[in-house]
Each structure stands twice: as C-alpha cells, then as structure tokens.
Design an enzyme around this catalytic site. Sequence first.
Site, PDB file in Angstrom:
ATOM      1  N   ASN A  44      12.397  11.867  10.828  1.00 19.42           N
ATOM      2  CA  ASN A  44      12.837  11.074   9.675  1.00 19.42           C
ATOM      3  C   ASN A  44      14.357  11.099   9.548  1.00 19.42           C
ATOM      4  O   ASN A  44      14.934  10.397   8.725  1.00 19.42           O
ATOM      5  CB  ASN A  44      12.212  11.605   8.381  1.00 19.42           C
ATOM      6  CG  ASN A  44      12.509  13.072   8.140  1.00 19.42           C
ATOM      7  OD1 ASN A  44      12.766  13.831   9.064  1.00 19.42           O
ATOM      8  ND2 ASN A  44      12.455  13.497   6.892  1.00 19.42           N
ATOM      9  N   GLN A  80      19.293  15.374   7.211  1.00 19.96           N
ATOM     10  CA  GLN A  80      19.341  14.968   5.801  1.00 19.96           C
ATOM     11  C   GLN A  80      20.549  15.603   5.098  1.00 19.96           C
ATOM     12  O   GLN A  80      21.552  15.868   5.728  1.00 19.96           O
ATOM     13  CB  GLN A  80      18.029  15.314   5.079  1.00 19.96           C
ATOM     14  CG  GLN A  80      16.843  14.489   5.517  1.00 19.96           C
ATOM     15  CD  GLN A  80      16.060  15.118   6.638  1.00 19.96           C
ATOM     16  OE1 GLN A  80      15.941  16.316   6.748  1.00 19.96           O
ATOM     17  NE2 GLN A  80      15.490  14.281   7.484  1.00 19.96           N
ATOM     18  N   GLY A 133      27.214  11.309   8.138  1.00 20.35           N
ATOM     19  CA  GLY A 133      27.966  11.241   9.389  1.00 20.35           C
ATOM     20  C   GLY A 133      27.854  12.523  10.194  1.00 20.35           C
ATOM     21  O   GLY A 133      28.720  12.845  11.003  1.00 20.35           O
ATOM     22  N   LYS A 134      26.754  13.262   9.968  1.00 19.73           N
ATOM     23  CA  LYS A 134      26.566  14.539  10.669  1.00 19.73           C
ATOM     24  C   LYS A 134      26.482  14.344  12.179  1.00 19.73           C
ATOM     25  O   LYS A 134      26.900  15.210  12.944  1.00 19.73           O
ATOM     26  CB  LYS A 134      25.288  15.227  10.170  1.00 19.73           C
ATOM     27  CG  LYS A 134      25.339  15.640   8.716  1.00 19.73           C
ATOM     28  CD  LYS A 134      24.061  16.309   8.281  1.00 19.73           C
ATOM     29  CE  LYS A 134      22.864  15.375   8.350  1.00 19.73           C
ATOM     30  NZ  LYS A 134      22.986  14.194   7.478  1.00 19.73           N
ATOM     31  N   ASP A 140      22.868  10.953   5.549  1.00 19.68           N
ATOM     32  CA  ASP A 140      23.641   9.818   6.097  1.00 19.68           C
ATOM     33  C   ASP A 140      25.142  10.024   5.960  1.00 19.68           C
ATOM     34  O   ASP A 140      25.904   9.063   5.884  1.00 19.68           O
ATOM     35  CB  ASP A 140      23.245   8.489   5.416  1.00 19.68           C
ATOM     36  CG  ASP A 140      21.757   8.241   5.442  1.00 19.68           C
ATOM     37  OD1 ASP A 140      21.173   8.328   6.526  1.00 19.68           O
ATOM     38  OD2 ASP A 140      21.182   7.975   4.376  1.00 19.68           O
ATOM     39  N   GLY A 150      18.211  10.440  10.986  1.00 20.96           N
ATOM     40  CA  GLY A 150      18.849   9.451  11.847  1.00 20.96           C
ATOM     41  C   GLY A 150      20.304   9.796  12.061  1.00 20.96           C
ATOM     42  O   GLY A 150      21.108   9.730  11.135  1.00 20.96           O
ATOM     43  N   HIS A 151      20.646  10.225  13.274  1.00 21.35           N
ATOM     44  CA  HIS A 151      22.029  10.574  13.592  1.00 21.35           C
ATOM     45  C   HIS A 151      22.577   9.556  14.582  1.00 21.35           C
ATOM     46  O   HIS A 151      21.978   9.319  15.632  1.00 21.35           O
ATOM     47  CB  HIS A 151      22.107  11.980  14.194  1.00 21.35           C
ATOM     48  CG  HIS A 151      21.834  13.069  13.204  1.00 21.35           C
ATOM     49  ND1 HIS A 151      21.846  14.403  13.524  1.00 21.35           N
ATOM     50  CD2 HIS A 151      21.545  13.013  11.886  1.00 21.35           C
ATOM     51  CE1 HIS A 151      21.574  15.118  12.442  1.00 21.35           C
ATOM     52  NE2 HIS A 151      21.381  14.291  11.450  1.00 21.35           N
TER      53      HIS A 151
END
Length: 431
Positions: free
Chosen positions: A39, A224, A16-17, A14, A41-42
Amino acid sequence: MSQRLVVVGSQWGDEGKGKITDYFACRADMVVRYQGGNNAGHTVMFDGHKYSLQSIPSGIFNPATVNVMGNGMVVNPVSVIAELQKLHDQGLTDYQLFISDRAAMVMPWHSDLDGAYENMKGGKQIGTTKKGIGPAYCDKYSRIGLRMGDLLDPEYFAERLRAAMDVKNMELRMLGLETYDFDKVYDTYMEIASVLGSRICDTSALINEYLVMPDKKILFEGAQGMMLCIDHGTYPFVTSSSPSAASVPVGAGISPKWIDNVVGVAKAYCTRVGEGPFPTELHDHIAEEIRERGHEYGTVTGRPRRVGWFDAVVARYTSRLAGIDNWALMLFDVLSGLDKVKICTNYELDGKIIDNPPATIAMLARCKPVYIELEGWKEDISDVKDFNDLPEAAKAYVRKVEEVTGVKVGIISVGPDRKQTIIIDEKLREF
C-alpha cells in the site's frame, strides 16, 4: 559517523521518502523495510528515469546493496513478483533482495475483505488502498494468518492454508463474496514458492550480522507517515502499522541500541490522501497550483492529494514520537513563485491555543490553524546546490521551520532527481 540511519515520514505519507531513501541507499550496504506492505508508494528518479516502488526497498537500484523486507511487513508475494518483473522490464536485473520468513503474507481474500469492509462504512470510509493490508495484519494478530516462511514447507503450508481458508471462506460467504478453492490457491502459492523461495530467510539474523560488522552502513526505510500510525495517528483514519522509528527494532528484529540517527521526511507544505481531519488544508487556487506543480497524485492509487500549508504542530508531535534528529525538507522548489507562504505554529481548539494534536478526530476537526506568514520567493531554485545560494526568503523559510519545530533541517530537496539535493548537516553527508 552515523552507520545506522532511519528514514521516516513525518506527516501523512507521500512526503518524498523514496527519493531520500534512494539518496542514502547509494551509500548503504543494506536497506531494510520494517513495516507496511504494497500500500506504500515510493517514487525514485535518477538519470532521467522514473521508478515506482510499493513493497520493495529503495536500495534495489544499487547492485551492491542488500535489500531486506523485514518481519514487520505484510508481504503480498504476487505483488512482489509483479514489481520485480516491472523492474526487469525497465532493465533492472542485478540486485539483492531477501524476505523475512516471519513476515505475514497478504492472501487474495484479504483485498476482497478490505474492499467489502470499506464499502460497508458508507460515507465514513477510511480511504484504504484496498490492498488487503489491514485484514492481513488482523489475521496476523488473530493468529490465523500465514507467513512467508510457511511457503518453504509444502506440508506445513497446506495445513496452515486449510485452517485459514476454513475461517476466511466462512467470512466471505457471510459478506456475499466468492470463496476460494483450496487446490487452486495451494498450487498458485507453490509456484510462488518456486520463484521467491530462495529469497525467504531469517532476515533478523542477516541484519544482525551486518550490524556487528565495522563500517557497514544500514538504512531502515519506513512507509506511510507518522500521522497515519495505528497508535499515534489520526485514528481511525490511519494505516495498520506504525511507521515510527520506534518500530524499527520489532519490525526488523534488532535491538533498539543500534539506531544512531533518524531523518524525518517532511514536505515544505502538507498533503494527505484519503479521509480524515487535515487542519491546514487549502481549498483555493493556491492548493490547485501546488498540487499541479508538485504532481500531487498518489503513486499507488492515482488519487489527487489534499494540499495544505506546513504544519509545525504535526512536525513537533512526530519528531517527539520518532526521535527525529534532522528534517529532510522535500519539494521545496514547489513553493517558488508564491507571493506569500504560511506555516501553522499552533491550533485553536474551542477558543484555546494548543501545542499538540488532540487524540480524537472529532476534536482535531474543530482545530483551526494559527499561522505565521512569510515572504515568498520568485526565483527558480531547482539547480541550487548549496544552502547559501538560496534566495533570502527561502533561507528565512527554512530557518523558521527549524525555529517552530525545534529540529534542524539537514536536507533540502529542490527537485525529483538525486542530484537536486542540498545536504546541510555534515554528518548526513558522511553516511
């Protein structure tokens, strides 16, 4: 000039990738996801629109970019179709997407088993998203899983499906869960094959074709974060793959010699979703303020994220493991308005000062952060375009991060939009 760039999360995910990958994807000829599944989330925001991705590479927004879901991923084809449909509904229909024929497939029973195993842990749950990622990886390494390429051969797929279902239905019955009907599953996945079949191919060959072409820019996108790495993270509170840049060669099917540059994405503070030790975690009004200002809720789960100060112990550790050349310091604007800001430089464990995270969560849970305190800044920095235009206190914070981690900050994000990005390192500007 760097032509092969890896973007990795350097904390607990999480970071900010999505934004940084999207920033470089605008310039990339190819974007490759090399591990994880839906799994992840971007979140990507540009032109006033917000898009959420889970398994599809962040280059999907650029029609000229080839997007690859590599063999190191576990792919849920039902989720991929749903994700594409959501993008279609948002007006995004022009893209290039290819899926490795060697990528393990997430089947419907995997999420059932994921939830059952998590519930059996009682008060010691891992905090899994229950998307079936772990059980899919387990079946891959147990050699009973199915792969995306199996869908291209109906007879072979039927053979593999029947063998897998014999084992998985037995497992489901033992756990008191509903079993699956072979014919229904087979028919469903043959329909899936008709939708995704043209996108399934030998992506290793495709990537390597691009690698030998002059001036092709290839971006490798991790999901991740390194502290969730199955080998080097806070085990067992980790994901089921390795997000490290070191995993790119295996997960994408390329030689290690092709990697030119690694950008480690790090928040200007730290967050974590799920269970597990978190040495710099805050439990006060500052944590709540940062959480609300940073919209710190999981992209996939919606769970509120735990919040803490920037952890240089973690940053040094992950930079060493992933070979990070530059930091992308994210959500820097969220810290504006705080009177004081802190950075954890070391841990105190049982009365001794240590420089690296210990191997066990029992030891990590006993670690106390050793902080340095810096002056905060009140100015709104969300419109700043150049590092030199930042408030002096903000510049001092960045320089201190570089000092205590040993890695230069190459990018600073001062807002969610593509335009709210300050590039400091010139070689990153050239990508």
